[in-house]
Each structure stands twice: as C-alpha cells, then as structure tokens.
Design a protein around this motif. Sequence first.
Motif, PDB file in Angstrom:
ATOM      1  N   PRO A 176      -1.966  -1.667  -9.426  1.00  0.00           N
ATOM      2  CA  PRO A 176      -2.680  -2.079  -8.216  1.00  0.00           C
ATOM      3  C   PRO A 176      -1.669  -2.450  -7.132  1.00  0.00           C
ATOM      4  N   THR A 177      -1.941  -2.091  -5.883  1.00  0.00           N
ATOM      5  CA  THR A 177      -0.965  -2.325  -4.823  1.00  0.00           C
ATOM      6  C   THR A 177      -0.667  -3.800  -4.602  1.00  0.00           C
ATOM      7  N   ASN A 178      -1.575  -4.670  -5.022  1.00  0.00           N
ATOM      8  CA  ASN A 178      -1.339  -6.105  -4.856  1.00  0.00           C
ATOM      9  C   ASN A 178      -0.667  -6.754  -6.060  1.00  0.00           C
ATOM     10  N   THR A 179      -0.293  -5.939  -7.061  1.00  0.00           N
ATOM     11  CA  THR A 179       0.340  -6.472  -8.273  1.00  0.00           C
ATOM     12  C   THR A 179       1.473  -5.559  -8.723  1.00  0.00           C
ATOM     13  N   PRO A 180       2.717  -6.012  -8.669  1.00  0.00           N
ATOM     14  CA  PRO A 180       3.813  -5.185  -9.185  1.00  0.00           C
ATOM     15  C   PRO A 180       3.612  -4.867 -10.669  1.00  0.00           C
ATOM     16  N   TRP A 181       4.027  -3.685 -11.083  1.00  0.00           N
ATOM     17  CA  TRP A 181       3.828  -3.308 -12.487  1.00  0.00           C
ATOM     18  C   TRP A 181       4.592  -4.233 -13.425  1.00  0.00           C
ATOM     19  N   THR A 182       5.653  -4.844 -12.932  1.00  0.00           N
ATOM     20  CA  THR A 182       6.437  -5.764 -13.756  1.00  0.00           C
ATOM     21  C   THR A 182       5.735  -7.101 -13.977  1.00  0.00           C
ATOM     22  N   ASP A 183       4.595  -7.315 -13.314  1.00  0.00           N
ATOM     23  CA  ASP A 183       3.820  -8.543 -13.499  1.00  0.00           C
ATOM     24  C   ASP A 183       2.750  -8.397 -14.566  1.00  0.00           C
ATOM     25  N   TYR A 184       2.787  -7.307 -15.327  1.00  0.00           N
ATOM     26  CA  TYR A 184       1.862  -7.113 -16.454  1.00  0.00           C
ATOM     27  C   TYR A 184       0.383  -7.194 -16.041  1.00  0.00           C
ATOM     28  N   PRO A 185      -0.070  -6.403 -15.074  1.00  0.00           N
ATOM     29  CA  PRO A 185      -1.492  -6.472 -14.698  1.00  0.00           C
ATOM     30  C   PRO A 185      -2.402  -6.048 -15.840  1.00  0.00           C
ATOM     31  N   PHE A 186      -3.507  -6.803 -16.026  1.00  0.00           N
ATOM     32  CA  PHE A 186      -4.525  -6.410 -16.994  1.00  0.00           C
ATOM     33  C   PHE A 186      -5.165  -5.097 -16.537  1.00  0.00           C
ATOM     34  N   ALA A 187      -5.709  -4.342 -17.493  1.00  0.00           N
ATOM     35  CA  ALA A 187      -6.408  -3.108 -17.150  1.00  0.00           C
ATOM     36  C   ALA A 187      -7.567  -3.387 -16.195  1.00  0.00           C
ATOM     37  N   CYS A 188      -8.304  -4.461 -16.444  1.00  0.00           N
ATOM     38  CA  CYS A 188      -9.474  -4.742 -15.605  1.00  0.00           C
ATOM     39  C   CYS A 188      -9.095  -5.073 -14.168  1.00  0.00           C
ATOM     40  N   SER A 189      -7.850  -5.474 -13.944  1.00  0.00           N
ATOM     41  CA  SER A 189      -7.436  -5.795 -12.579  1.00  0.00           C
ATOM     42  C   SER A 189      -7.175  -4.540 -11.748  1.00  0.00           C
ATOM     43  N   PHE A 190      -7.151  -3.366 -12.389  1.00  0.00           N
ATOM     44  CA  PHE A 190      -7.007  -2.102 -11.681  1.00  0.00           C
ATOM     45  C   PHE A 190      -8.329  -1.646 -11.058  1.00  0.00           C
ATOM     46  N   ILE A 191      -9.438  -2.066 -11.621  1.00  0.00           N
ATOM     47  CA  ILE A 191     -10.746  -1.491 -11.284  1.00  0.00           C
ATOM     48  C   ILE A 191     -11.072  -1.655  -9.804  1.00  0.00           C
ATOM     49  N   ALA A 192     -11.356  -0.508  -9.166  1.00  0.00           N
ATOM     50  CA  ALA A 192     -11.772  -0.455  -7.750  1.00  0.00           C
ATOM     51  C   ALA A 192     -10.709  -0.976  -6.789  1.00  0.00           C
ATOM     52  N   GLN A 193      -9.464  -1.048  -7.249  1.00  0.00           N
ATOM     53  CA  GLN A 193      -8.376  -1.509  -6.396  1.00  0.00           C
ATOM     54  C   GLN A 193      -7.552  -0.319  -5.884  1.00  0.00           C
ATOM     55  N   PRO A 194      -6.924  -0.454  -4.720  1.00  0.00           N
ATOM     56  CA  PRO A 194      -6.026   0.617  -4.275  1.00  0.00           C
ATOM     57  C   PRO A 194      -4.788   0.687  -5.163  1.00  0.00           C
ATOM     58  N   ALA A 195      -4.323   1.891  -5.405  1.00  0.00           N
ATOM     59  CA  ALA A 195      -3.096   2.120  -6.171  1.00  0.00           C
ATOM     60  C   ALA A 195      -2.354   3.257  -5.491  1.00  0.00           C
ATOM     61  N   GLN A 196      -1.108   3.028  -5.139  1.00  0.00           N
ATOM     62  CA  GLN A 196      -0.363   4.004  -4.360  1.00  0.00           C
ATOM     63  C   GLN A 196      -0.311   5.356  -5.054  1.00  0.00           C
ATOM     64  N   GLY A 197      -0.690   6.394  -4.301  1.00  0.00           N
ATOM     65  CA  GLY A 197      -0.652   7.754  -4.811  1.00  0.00           C
ATOM     66  C   GLY A 197      -1.912   8.192  -5.529  1.00  0.00           C
ATOM     67  N   PHE A 198      -2.886   7.272  -5.679  1.00  0.00           N
ATOM     68  CA  PHE A 198      -4.108   7.579  -6.413  1.00  0.00           C
ATOM     69  C   PHE A 198      -5.336   7.157  -5.599  1.00  0.00           C
ATOM     70  N   GLN A 199      -6.444   7.820  -5.866  1.00  0.00           N
ATOM     71  CA  GLN A 199      -7.726   7.440  -5.291  1.00  0.00           C
ATOM     72  C   GLN A 199      -8.629   6.911  -6.389  1.00  0.00           C
ATOM     73  N   TRP A 200      -9.431   5.890  -6.077  1.00  0.00           N
ATOM     74  CA  TRP A 200     -10.380   5.339  -7.040  1.00  0.00           C
ATOM     75  C   TRP A 200     -11.705   6.065  -6.898  1.00  0.00           C
ATOM     76  N   ILE A 201     -12.307   6.443  -8.036  1.00  0.00           N
ATOM     77  CA  ILE A 201     -13.612   7.111  -8.058  1.00  0.00           C
ATOM     78  C   ILE A 201     -14.535   6.330  -8.973  1.00  0.00           C
ATOM     79  N   ASP A 202     -15.622   5.805  -8.418  1.00  0.00           N
ATOM     80  CA  ASP A 202     -16.609   5.100  -9.228  1.00  0.00           C
ATOM     81  C   ASP A 202     -17.336   6.095 -10.126  1.00  0.00           C
TER      82      ASP A 202
END
Length: 221
Positions: free
Chosen positions: A111-137
């Motif tokens: 998620p753009t608001n969480t560096p990958w080195t901060d161990y984001p939970f999978a659920c924190s990715f949901i519906a969030q922007p991620a550089q280079g990717f688009q979210w699809i419900d």
Amino acid sequence: MADTDAGATASADATTNTNPFDCSPSGIAAYADQLANKARSSCTQDGVGVVKQDDYTCMKTAIDQVAPPDAAASYNVVSTLLATNTAYPFYECTYFVQTVTAGVCNAPISPTNTPWTDYPFACSFIAQPAQGFQWIDKTSGVVRVGDILLYTSTDGCNNDPGHIMIVVEVNDSNHFRIAEANELKPNGSPATTETGVVSNTRIQTLNDPALAAGWFRLDGT
C-alpha cells in the motif's frame, strides 16, 4: 524452398521471444507458480515447502533456480523480512507476493501509505492504492491470470490479517488456481495456525462473500 522457410521461421521466433518472467500479469503468474514449485523442493528442513526464519536462505536456492529478471530484489524481500524476525518467524502470505512482484517488476507491492518493510497485513492492502497496480472490487471485474487476490479480515484487520495470493491459472469464470504462502500445512491440508508453507495447488472461488474482497492488477493491463 525448405531451407528458406526454416530460416524465416527461426528469425520470427527470435524476434518475438520474450522473457517469461517480465513485469506483466503472465510474468507475475509464471514466476509465482515456478517459485512455489522450487520452494517446495529446496525448503524442507521444517517440512515440505516450509519457509522460516531459521532456514529462510532456502528461498535463495529456489529464486536462483527460477532466475527472474530481478533475482536480487526478490531475495532481498525474503532476507529483509525474515533474517532477524524471531517474533514472527514464518514466511507470510504478504512476503510471498512481495517476493514475486520484486522479482519481476523490481519493486515489492505494498500500500502506498505503508512501506513494505513495515510488514503490512494483507487486509491493509484492500481497496488501497499501490504503485504500479490498480484495485478492482470483486463486484466489478473478472479474475485473470496474474491478479493479486485479497481475502477480507473477519475482525476488521485486528487479529485476523486476511490473506493475499496470486492467480496462476483460471479454470473458469469462478474457479482459479493460486500460488500463496502460509495458508496450508506441508501435507496440503488447510492450516489454522502459521505454517510458512509455500504452495500452488489450491483452487479458489469468489462464491463466499465473507472472503474475497477484490484484486490488484498491473496498471495498463
């Protein structure tokens, strides 16, 4: 005549040849699928396919055998997240997906608001922007090979971290095979605790509304 045809065919093949692990949906899927196979051969100290802090270097063997374009970036995810992580020693689902995306796109998805080195939970990715990717419900699209699928959390992302995985094969409009980590036991049965097992055999569906939330897809694809 035969010699001319043979030469033309060889030239066309050389022109159209592409890296099977390029930064594309098919490249993501191919690397995820083959990496899971190699990990299940090289990571066996704690059980078939088990990746843990005490033996995380087994993933370097698997990565090097598959040889993605950005192998060093791929292994850097594993070593950064596991080398000193005695508190959470198992290879998480997020780590696997980040290992794969780093290997083919030179950057782990996060998620753009969480560096990958901060161990984001999978659920924190949901519906969030991620550089280079688009979210699809899940209500507004059809799953394709190379999509990065997200499960919801059952408790609002408190104790249940959700789950993230990669679609490597589409069987039909509602069934697809996935590559993932930390969802199964070494024998392939469903896990109820952390296992660190890398696998690519489970068939998933969108039927259960309590599970699948949607998926990420590479921009422009």
